[in-house]
Design an enzyme around this catalytic site. Sequence first.
Site, PDB file in Angstrom:
ATOM      1  N   ASP A 120       0.809  -1.220   0.000  1.00 21.02           N
ATOM      2  CA  ASP A 120       0.000   0.000   0.000  1.00 21.02           C
ATOM      3  C   ASP A 120       0.841   1.268   0.000  1.00 21.02           C
ATOM      4  O   ASP A 120       0.429   2.298   0.539  1.00 21.02           O
ATOM      5  CB  ASP A 120      -0.963   0.015   1.209  1.00 21.02           C
ATOM      6  CG  ASP A 120      -1.903  -1.169   1.196  1.00 21.02           C
ATOM      7  OD1 ASP A 120      -2.224  -1.648   0.094  1.00 21.02           O
ATOM      8  OD2 ASP A 120      -2.298  -1.617   2.281  1.00 21.02           O
ATOM      9  N   LYS A 146       1.852   2.141  -5.158  1.00 17.72           N
ATOM     10  CA  LYS A 146       2.376   1.585  -6.410  1.00 17.72           C
ATOM     11  C   LYS A 146       1.443   1.881  -7.588  1.00 17.72           C
ATOM     12  O   LYS A 146       1.889   2.263  -8.663  1.00 17.72           O
ATOM     13  CB  LYS A 146       2.575   0.065  -6.279  1.00 17.72           C
ATOM     14  CG  LYS A 146       3.564  -0.335  -5.193  1.00 17.72           C
ATOM     15  CD  LYS A 146       3.615  -1.840  -4.997  1.00 17.72           C
ATOM     16  CE  LYS A 146       2.369  -2.428  -4.388  1.00 17.72           C
ATOM     17  NZ  LYS A 146       2.104  -2.067  -2.994  1.00 17.72           N
ATOM     18  N   ALA A 184      -4.083  -7.726  -3.554  1.00 17.53           N
ATOM     19  CA  ALA A 184      -3.625  -6.370  -3.850  1.00 17.53           C
ATOM     20  C   ALA A 184      -4.806  -5.436  -4.076  1.00 17.53           C
ATOM     21  O   ALA A 184      -5.862  -5.849  -4.554  1.00 17.53           O
ATOM     22  CB  ALA A 184      -2.754  -6.390  -5.107  1.00 17.53           C
ATOM     23  N   GLY A 185      -4.594  -4.171  -3.742  1.00 18.89           N
ATOM     24  CA  GLY A 185      -5.565  -3.130  -4.080  1.00 18.89           C
ATOM     25  C   GLY A 185      -4.748  -1.926  -4.508  1.00 18.89           C
ATOM     26  O   GLY A 185      -4.082  -1.306  -3.681  1.00 18.89           O
ATOM     27  N   HIS A 186      -4.715  -1.634  -5.779  1.00 20.00           N
ATOM     28  CA  HIS A 186      -3.881  -0.542  -6.308  1.00 20.00           C
ATOM     29  C   HIS A 186      -4.787   0.600  -6.747  1.00 20.00           C
ATOM     30  O   HIS A 186      -5.593   0.443  -7.666  1.00 20.00           O
ATOM     31  CB  HIS A 186      -3.025  -1.055  -7.474  1.00 20.00           C
ATOM     32  CG  HIS A 186      -2.000  -2.058  -7.047  1.00 20.00           C
ATOM     33  ND1 HIS A 186      -1.094  -2.634  -7.887  1.00 20.00           N
ATOM     34  CD2 HIS A 186      -1.717  -2.574  -5.810  1.00 20.00           C
ATOM     35  CE1 HIS A 186      -0.310  -3.461  -7.216  1.00 20.00           C
ATOM     36  NE2 HIS A 186      -0.693  -3.456  -5.948  1.00 20.00           N
ATOM     37  N   ARG A 237       2.265 -28.662  -7.111  1.00 20.76           N
ATOM     38  CA  ARG A 237       2.042 -29.205  -8.451  1.00 20.76           C
ATOM     39  C   ARG A 237       0.661 -29.818  -8.643  1.00 20.76           C
ATOM     40  O   ARG A 237       0.482 -30.837  -9.302  1.00 20.76           O
ATOM     41  CB  ARG A 237       3.159 -30.214  -8.808  1.00 20.76           C
ATOM     42  CG  ARG A 237       4.509 -29.514  -8.849  1.00 20.76           C
ATOM     43  CD  ARG A 237       5.655 -30.431  -8.697  1.00 20.76           C
ATOM     44  NE  ARG A 237       5.693 -31.041  -7.394  1.00 20.76           N
ATOM     45  CZ  ARG A 237       6.616 -31.910  -7.005  1.00 20.76           C
ATOM     46  NH1 ARG A 237       7.555 -32.286  -7.852  1.00 20.76           N
ATOM     47  NH2 ARG A 237       6.594 -32.416  -5.799  1.00 20.76           N
ATOM     48  N   GLN A 253       1.971  -6.032  -3.189  1.00 19.54           N
ATOM     49  CA  GLN A 253       2.446  -6.139  -1.796  1.00 19.54           C
ATOM     50  C   GLN A 253       3.747  -5.335  -1.633  1.00 19.54           C
ATOM     51  O   GLN A 253       3.914  -4.328  -2.306  1.00 19.54           O
ATOM     52  CB  GLN A 253       2.622  -7.596  -1.362  1.00 19.54           C
ATOM     53  CG  GLN A 253       1.305  -8.362  -1.226  1.00 19.54           C
ATOM     54  CD  GLN A 253       0.717  -8.856  -2.525  1.00 19.54           C
ATOM     55  OE1 GLN A 253       1.374  -9.542  -3.289  1.00 19.54           O
ATOM     56  NE2 GLN A 253      -0.537  -8.531  -2.793  1.00 19.54           N
ATOM     57  N   ASP A 312       2.649  14.711   1.809  1.00 19.86           N
ATOM     58  CA  ASP A 312       1.633  15.668   2.290  1.00 19.86           C
ATOM     59  C   ASP A 312       1.074  15.279   3.659  1.00 19.86           C
ATOM     60  O   ASP A 312       0.664  16.138   4.434  1.00 19.86           O
ATOM     61  CB  ASP A 312       0.489  15.767   1.272  1.00 19.86           C
ATOM     62  CG  ASP A 312      -0.105  14.395   0.944  1.00 19.86           C
ATOM     63  OD1 ASP A 312       0.617  13.583   0.332  1.00 19.86           O
ATOM     64  OD2 ASP A 312      -1.263  14.118   1.321  1.00 19.86           O
ATOM     65  N   VAL A 324       2.526  14.069  -3.462  1.00 20.88           N
ATOM     66  CA  VAL A 324       1.913  14.947  -2.449  1.00 20.88           C
ATOM     67  C   VAL A 324       0.383  14.890  -2.492  1.00 20.88           C
ATOM     68  O   VAL A 324      -0.291  15.832  -2.077  1.00 20.88           O
ATOM     69  CB  VAL A 324       2.411  16.401  -2.615  1.00 20.88           C
ATOM     70  CG1 VAL A 324       3.881  16.505  -2.245  1.00 20.88           C
ATOM     71  CG2 VAL A 324       2.178  16.918  -4.035  1.00 20.88           C
TER      72      VAL A 324
END
Length: 419
Positions: free
Chosen positions: A13, A16, A39-41, A142, A221, A330, A409
């Site tokens: 977080d 990215k 993930a949460g982008h 596998r 991550q 910021d 910022v």
Amino acid sequence: MKADVLLGLQWGDEGKGKIVDVLTSKYDIIARFQGGPNAGHTLEFDGIKHVLHTIPSGIFHPGVVNLIGNGVVIDPVIFEKEIIDIKALKIPMSELLISKKAHLILPTHKLLDAASEKAKGKQKIGSTLKGIGPTYMDKTGRNGLRVGDISAVDFNTRYEKLKQKHIQLLNFYDFEYELEKLEKDWFDSLVTLKSFDHIESEHYIHNALKNNKKILAEGAQGALLDIDFGSYPFVTSSNTITAGACTGLGIAPNKIGEVFGIFKAYCTRVGSGPFPSELFDEIGDKLAKVGNEFGSTTGRARRCGWIDIPALKYAININGVTQLMMMKADVLSGIDTIKACTHYELNGKQIDYLPFEDNENLTPIYKELNGWDMDLMQLESLSQAPKEVHNYIAWLEEVLKTPITIVSVGPDRKQTLYR
Ligand code: GDP
Ligand code: IMO
Ligand code: MG
């Protein structure tokens, strides 16, 4: 041509998604190499805020190719929802290709994740419960099913076989569940997954590099959640580091170019595990509030603390970071004294690395730096920033021995300052 890599240096977080979106105009291909819908982008532009989970963050740039690599694990239900959400924005979406070798998250993988977490009780990892661990276990064991298997004639038989194995494991856990609806949704959503081109993406990448196409590999991550080098067992189940871009896309190590390391001007963590510089006071609360530190995937409150220099140095070394990008500067505005953890104290001794043992018992030792009052969100150039901001950046560059090339910022694309 070499491929550049962008990844998180902390516990995820870091921002990215925002920076991939900002940099995409310089690239031909944006490729996710590991992780899955844990993930949460987040991207923000033109008043639109959007969170991506599986789809690379270059998707809003027409003309660019987005690739989901072999190292990624895909939940078809979440993937379908992402596609629906993007289409609802009614803005052009760029091309999306998917590796045939990417593994599928089955409904029973999610149930196993939940059962495993429940069984761990207080020792739980704090997983996002998206089925990540069990899916990577089946990959290395596998037993997994891959995107390229969907159109095989025996797909349903193989699905059933793996499901039965999972049901036996669920019985071991003594875990109650409802599978029917999850399964129906899963099979329904395969239609959307099938509607995209499934390719042998390593060949695609090799040809692209040969033809001088510019590739940016997008990590998920962060380094401290890496399965090998993170704060094990409180980690995710993939290699989140630069080496993960090699295995997750089929890029040879000598074909890696720039490595962009993304970090927050402070530090956060969501889920369990050690966090030496965590704050439990009003400054921690302020960082959480001003930084809006709630998980993009689960909505959970993120734990907040000061920047951790030994951990960052470790991440820079493991990843071979060539450029740093500092996010959320910021958020530090209005704090009189900024602290930075430079060492830890353990059993009366000062150390400057994360030890194998006792990493729950590290006492941070801080350097203090002057803060600033000015709201940085409106800045158009770093030259307008107060001297304390410049001092903080210069000190970080000195101790981290790596240049900081971008200072962010605000969440919007435009709130990005270059050095
Ligand atoms: P990722 O997983 O690394 O892509 O990061 P996330 O999207 O999960 O979390 C970063 C959060 O911070 C998102 O809500 C972003 O919109 C936001 N963000 C990114 N950069 C900045 C920044 O410079 N300042 C502020 N205030 N917010 C930012
Ligand atoms: P992005 O890409 C922050 C954390 C979880 C948990 C641990 C294991 O948005 O930065 P998992 O679901 O992988 O089994 O969870 O890892 N985690 C993340 N934390 N950002 C993420 O992704 C994360 N993905 C997983 O909170 O502690
Ligand atoms: Mg995130």
